[in-house]
Design a protein around this motif. Structure first.
Motif, PDB file in Angstrom:
ATOM      1  N   UNK A   9      41.562  17.192 -34.350  1.00  0.00           N
ATOM      2  CA  UNK A   9      41.561  18.045 -33.167  1.00  0.00           C
ATOM      3  C   UNK A   9      42.813  18.908 -33.186  1.00  0.00           C
ATOM      4  N   UNK A  10      42.628  20.120 -32.769  1.00  0.00           N
ATOM      5  CA  UNK A  10      43.766  21.046 -32.803  1.00  0.00           C
ATOM      6  C   UNK A  10      44.797  20.731 -31.719  1.00  0.00           C
ATOM      7  N   UNK A  11      44.333  20.323 -30.551  1.00  0.00           N
ATOM      8  CA  UNK A  11      45.297  20.066 -29.475  1.00  0.00           C
ATOM      9  C   UNK A  11      45.961  18.693 -29.608  1.00  0.00           C
ATOM     10  N   UNK A  16      52.185  15.041 -27.848  1.00  0.00           N
ATOM     11  CA  UNK A  16      53.529  14.472 -27.779  1.00  0.00           C
ATOM     12  C   UNK A  16      54.591  15.523 -27.413  1.00  0.00           C
ATOM     13  N   UNK A  17      54.594  16.710 -28.015  1.00  0.00           N
ATOM     14  CA  UNK A  17      55.569  17.713 -27.578  1.00  0.00           C
ATOM     15  C   UNK A  17      55.370  18.146 -26.122  1.00  0.00           C
ATOM     16  N   UNK A  18      54.129  18.188 -25.650  1.00  0.00           N
ATOM     17  CA  UNK A  18      53.874  18.569 -24.260  1.00  0.00           C
ATOM     18  C   UNK A  18      54.414  17.513 -23.303  1.00  0.00           C
ATOM     19  N   UNK A  21      58.196  17.807 -23.330  1.00  0.00           N
ATOM     20  CA  UNK A  21      58.633  18.973 -22.548  1.00  0.00           C
ATOM     21  C   UNK A  21      58.507  18.705 -21.052  1.00  0.00           C
ATOM     22  N   UNK A  22      57.451  18.005 -20.632  1.00  0.00           N
ATOM     23  CA  UNK A  22      57.281  17.679 -19.219  1.00  0.00           C
ATOM     24  C   UNK A  22      58.405  16.763 -18.732  1.00  0.00           C
ATOM     25  N   UNK A  23      58.755  15.739 -19.518  1.00  0.00           N
ATOM     26  CA  UNK A  23      59.853  14.852 -19.129  1.00  0.00           C
ATOM     27  C   UNK A  23      61.179  15.598 -19.061  1.00  0.00           C
TER      28      UNK A  23
END
Length: 102
Positions: A9-11, A16-18, A21-23
């Motif tokens: 899957x592409x997403x 993990x980076x998303x 970034x949210x934290x």
């Protein structure tokens, strides 16, 4: 032998980076705007300066009052000091006098 093949899957590689970034965004925001953040620290320092100034004013007023009490209670009360205190406490004067309170 049974094997399962998964389609990539592409997403999936962005999960993990998303989350990271949210934290970082969450903790970064609260380090500036939070209860103990940078803006709150500035406010605390400003309150500290104001309160130190108020403390200095109160200490100055206390010393003035202590000098006044020592002048009244040293055993020999000066007549002008007694007269001044009596007029201030009773709020009275003679008709031909002008009283200026400060």
């Amino acid at each position: 032998m049974l094997t399962k093949q998964y389609r990539k899957r592409r997403f999936g590689r962005f999960v993990l980076p998303a989350i990271t970034a949210a934290f970082l965004a969450y903790f970064g925001y609260h380090s500036v705007h939070g209860e103990f953040g940078l803006k709150a620290t500035e406010k605390f320092l400003q309150q500290k300066a104001e309160r130190q100034q108020k403390l200095a004013d109160l200490q100055h007023r206390r010393k003035a009052l202590e000098r006044q009490v020592s002048a009244l209670s040293d055993g020999s009360i000066q007549k002008d000091m007694l007269d001044e205190e009596a007029r201030a406490q009773l709020n009275m004067s003679r008709p031909d006098e002008i009283v200026i309170f400060h």
